[in-house]
Write an enzyme that holds these catalytic residues in place. Structure first.
Site, PDB file in Angstrom:
ATOM      1  N   HIS A 102       2.075   8.844   0.928  1.00 35.15           N
ATOM      2  CA  HIS A 102       0.953   8.679  -0.013  1.00 35.15           C
ATOM      3  C   HIS A 102       1.285   9.560  -1.211  1.00 35.15           C
ATOM      4  CE1 HIS A 102      -1.577   6.907   3.249  1.00 35.15           C
ATOM      5  NE2 HIS A 102      -0.854   7.711   4.012  1.00 35.15           N
ATOM      6  N   THR A 147      -6.128   6.776   7.949  1.00 37.41           N
ATOM      7  CA  THR A 147      -6.671   6.969   6.596  1.00 37.41           C
ATOM      8  C   THR A 147      -6.740   5.669   5.811  1.00 37.41           C
ATOM      9  OG1 THR A 147      -4.525   7.473   5.604  1.00 37.41           O
ATOM     10  CG2 THR A 147      -5.768   9.328   6.526  1.00 37.41           C
ATOM     11  N   THR A 148      -6.390   4.564   6.433  1.00 37.31           N
ATOM     12  CA  THR A 148      -6.548   3.233   5.824  1.00 37.31           C
ATOM     13  C   THR A 148      -7.310   2.351   6.801  1.00 37.31           C
ATOM     14  OG1 THR A 148      -4.552   2.237   6.794  1.00 37.31           O
ATOM     15  CG2 THR A 148      -4.266   3.455   4.738  1.00 37.31           C
ATOM     16  N   HIS A 183       5.564   6.941   6.640  1.00 35.65           N
ATOM     17  CA  HIS A 183       5.233   6.398   5.319  1.00 35.65           C
ATOM     18  C   HIS A 183       4.691   7.523   4.440  1.00 35.65           C
ATOM     19  CE1 HIS A 183       1.449   6.280   7.584  1.00 35.65           C
ATOM     20  NE2 HIS A 183       0.949   6.670   6.421  1.00 35.65           N
ATOM     21  N   GLU A 229      -3.329  13.275   0.778  1.00 35.94           N
ATOM     22  CA  GLU A 229      -4.623  12.891   1.344  1.00 35.94           C
ATOM     23  C   GLU A 229      -5.370  14.144   1.785  1.00 35.94           C
ATOM     24  OE1 GLU A 229      -3.671   9.415   4.057  1.00 35.94           O
ATOM     25  OE2 GLU A 229      -4.689   8.515   2.321  1.00 35.94           O
ATOM     26  N   HIS A 243       3.447  10.865   6.455  1.00 32.03           N
ATOM     27  CA  HIS A 243       2.851  10.734   7.785  1.00 32.03           C
ATOM     28  C   HIS A 243       3.860  10.137   8.759  1.00 32.03           C
ATOM     29  CE1 HIS A 243      -1.348  10.519   5.759  1.00 32.03           C
ATOM     30  NE2 HIS A 243      -0.968  11.765   5.982  1.00 32.03           N
ATOM     31  N   HIS A 277       0.822  -1.212   0.000  1.00 31.56           N
ATOM     32  CA  HIS A 277       0.000   0.000   0.000  1.00 31.56           C
ATOM     33  C   HIS A 277       0.855   1.261   0.000  1.00 31.56           C
ATOM     34  CE1 HIS A 277      -3.389  -2.567   0.862  1.00 31.56           C
ATOM     35  NE2 HIS A 277      -2.849  -2.973   1.998  1.00 31.56           N
TER      36      HIS A 277
HETATM   37  S1  BO1 Z   1      -2.252   6.912   8.513  1.00 30.47           S
HETATM   38  O1  BO1 Z   1      -1.123   7.682   8.964  1.00 30.47           O
HETATM   39  O2  BO1 Z   1      -3.535   7.414   8.934  1.00 30.47           O
HETATM   40  N1  BO1 Z   1      -2.236   6.809   6.920  1.00 30.47           N
HETATM   41  C1  BO1 Z   1      -2.084   5.329   9.187  1.00 30.47           C
HETATM   42  C2  BO1 Z   1      -2.834   4.280   8.711  1.00 30.47           C
HETATM   43  C3  BO1 Z   1      -2.702   3.029   9.297  1.00 30.47           C
HETATM   44  C4  BO1 Z   1      -1.823   2.854  10.355  1.00 30.47           C
HETATM   45  C5  BO1 Z   1      -1.090   3.931  10.816  1.00 30.47           C
HETATM   46  C6  BO1 Z   1      -1.203   5.146  10.233  1.00 30.47           C
HETATM   47  N2  BO1 Z   1      -1.650   1.702  11.024  1.00 30.47           N
HETATM   48  C7  BO1 Z   1      -1.564   0.412  10.528  1.00 30.47           C
HETATM   49  C8  BO1 Z   1      -0.268  -0.137  11.017  1.00 30.47           C
HETATM   50  C9  BO1 Z   1      -0.142  -1.576  10.695  1.00 30.47           C
HETATM   51  C10 BO1 Z   1      -1.304  -2.290  11.243  1.00 30.47           C
HETATM   52  C11 BO1 Z   1      -2.558  -1.678  10.691  1.00 30.47           C
HETATM   53  C12 BO1 Z   1      -3.758  -2.378  11.213  1.00 30.47           C
HETATM   54  O3  BO1 Z   1      -2.620  -0.321  11.022  1.00 30.47           O
HETATM   55  O4  BO1 Z   1       0.786   0.549  10.383  1.00 30.47           O
HETATM   56  O5  BO1 Z   1       1.034  -2.088  11.249  1.00 30.47           O
HETATM   57  O6  BO1 Z   1      -1.251  -3.659  10.893  1.00 30.47           O
HETATM   58  O7  BO1 Z   1      -3.797  -2.432  12.573  1.00 30.47           O
HETATM   59 ZN    ZN Z   2      -0.708   7.702   6.003  1.00 30.53          ZN
END
Ligand code: BO1
Ligand code: ZN
Length: 265
Positions: free
Chosen positions: A99, A202-203, A97, A109, A122, A67
């Site tokens: 986007h 956001t995921t 990470h 985003e 982020h 992703h």
């Molecule tokens: S974000 O910064 O909002 N784009 C964002 C989105 C998802 C996560 C962190 C920041 N967390 C993820 C973790 C994964 C985990 C997943 C489900 O959530 O990075 O390690 O598996 O729990």
């Molecule tokens: Zn993010």
């Protein structure tokens, strides 16, 4: 198989079917309307970054998770953390990470008054009052994410420390250790201006656990460097049809009852 994607059947419009939190009323990202943001210079004080300048006691692992490209940080000594910035606790850094879009006119985003940016970074932190990231992930005050918007411009030396390793992680679930660098090097000079609101991951699973800070000052990166993001990492496994990771952004969500605050006019 992949339970969610950025297009088609399993795309953002349908995330809520498998991940009910994605249908919540405090979701991220949002469109930031600057003239509606409430100036809160009293309690939105400057951020204090701890350990962002050192490379000691810190290891970095770069991963392709299908992703995005993500750098996971492991700290052996004093945690790298943030406080101030109107946060009521210390938040410990976990990962960062990106986007990005296939074209310069999209990829971020968050948008500012309808303007999208080619990339958004982020930096994800968890509240030190919880045992670890996983404990914090679904708590109201669990996470603080710092969001930085990119603009096309000069070559950015600091991001090449990440980009130069993309060739080692072309496919999903590959990872590689990279040499540690100071996190501060990645950031814009000035962190005084930022927007603040409460939202979500956001995921999927879209937990509404994030105190968001989106900074006014952008980061410059070259078109060539953006092209490395767009074309050298793939969202699938080796031997499958090659699809670049790109356009890995969620569209803006409803603000609903929420207000956006900002640190200065
Ligand atoms: S974000 O910064 O909002 N784009 C964002 C989105 C998802 C996560 C962190 C920041 N967390 C993820 C973790 C994964 C985990 C997943 C489900 O959530 O990075 O390690 O598996 O729990
Ligand atoms: Zn993010």
């Amino acid at each position: 198989g992949n339970l969610w994607t950025y297009d088609g059947e399993k795309g953002p419009d349908n995330w809520h079917l498998d991940y009910p939190h994605c249908g919540g009323v405090s979701q991220s990202p949002i469109s930031i309307k600057t003239d509606e943001a409430i100036v809160d210079s009293a309690w939105l004080v400057p951020f204090i970054l701890k350990g962002y300048d050192t490379m000691q006691n810190l290891t970095m692992k770069l991963a392709n998770n299908g992703h995005t490209v993500q750098v996971d940080l492991t700290v052996t000594g004093d945690p790298v953390s943030i406080t101030g910035g109107g946060l009521t606790n210390v938040y410990i850094v976990q990962q960062f990470h990106f986007h990005w879009g296939k074209e310069d006119k999209r990829g971020s985003e968050h948008d500012i008054d309808g303007k999208y940016f080619p990339m958004e970074m982020h930096i994800v932190h968890y509240n030190s009052k919880y045992k670890n990231f996983t404990e914090a992930l679904n708590k109201d005050d669990g996470l603080a994410v710092l969001g930085f918007l990119f603009e096309v411009g000069k070559y950015n030396l600091h991001f090449d420390r990440i980009i130069k390793h993309f060739s080692e992680i072309p496919y999903k679930d590959e990872h590689t250790d990279i040499e540690t660098f100071a996190m501060r090097d990645l950031l814009p000079e000035n962190l005084d201006g930022y927007y603040r609101y409460h939202g979500s991951l956001t995921t999927p699973p879209c937990y509404e656990s994030v105190t968001w800070s989106i900074f006014y000052q952008t980061i410059e990166i070259s078109e060539y460097q953006l092209d490395q993001f767009r074309h050298t990492v793939h969202e699938n496994y080796i031997n499958e049809t090659i699809r670049d990771i790109s356009d890995d952004y969620r569209p803006p969500q409803c603000l609903n009852h929420r207000k956006i605050h900002c640190s200065k006019p």
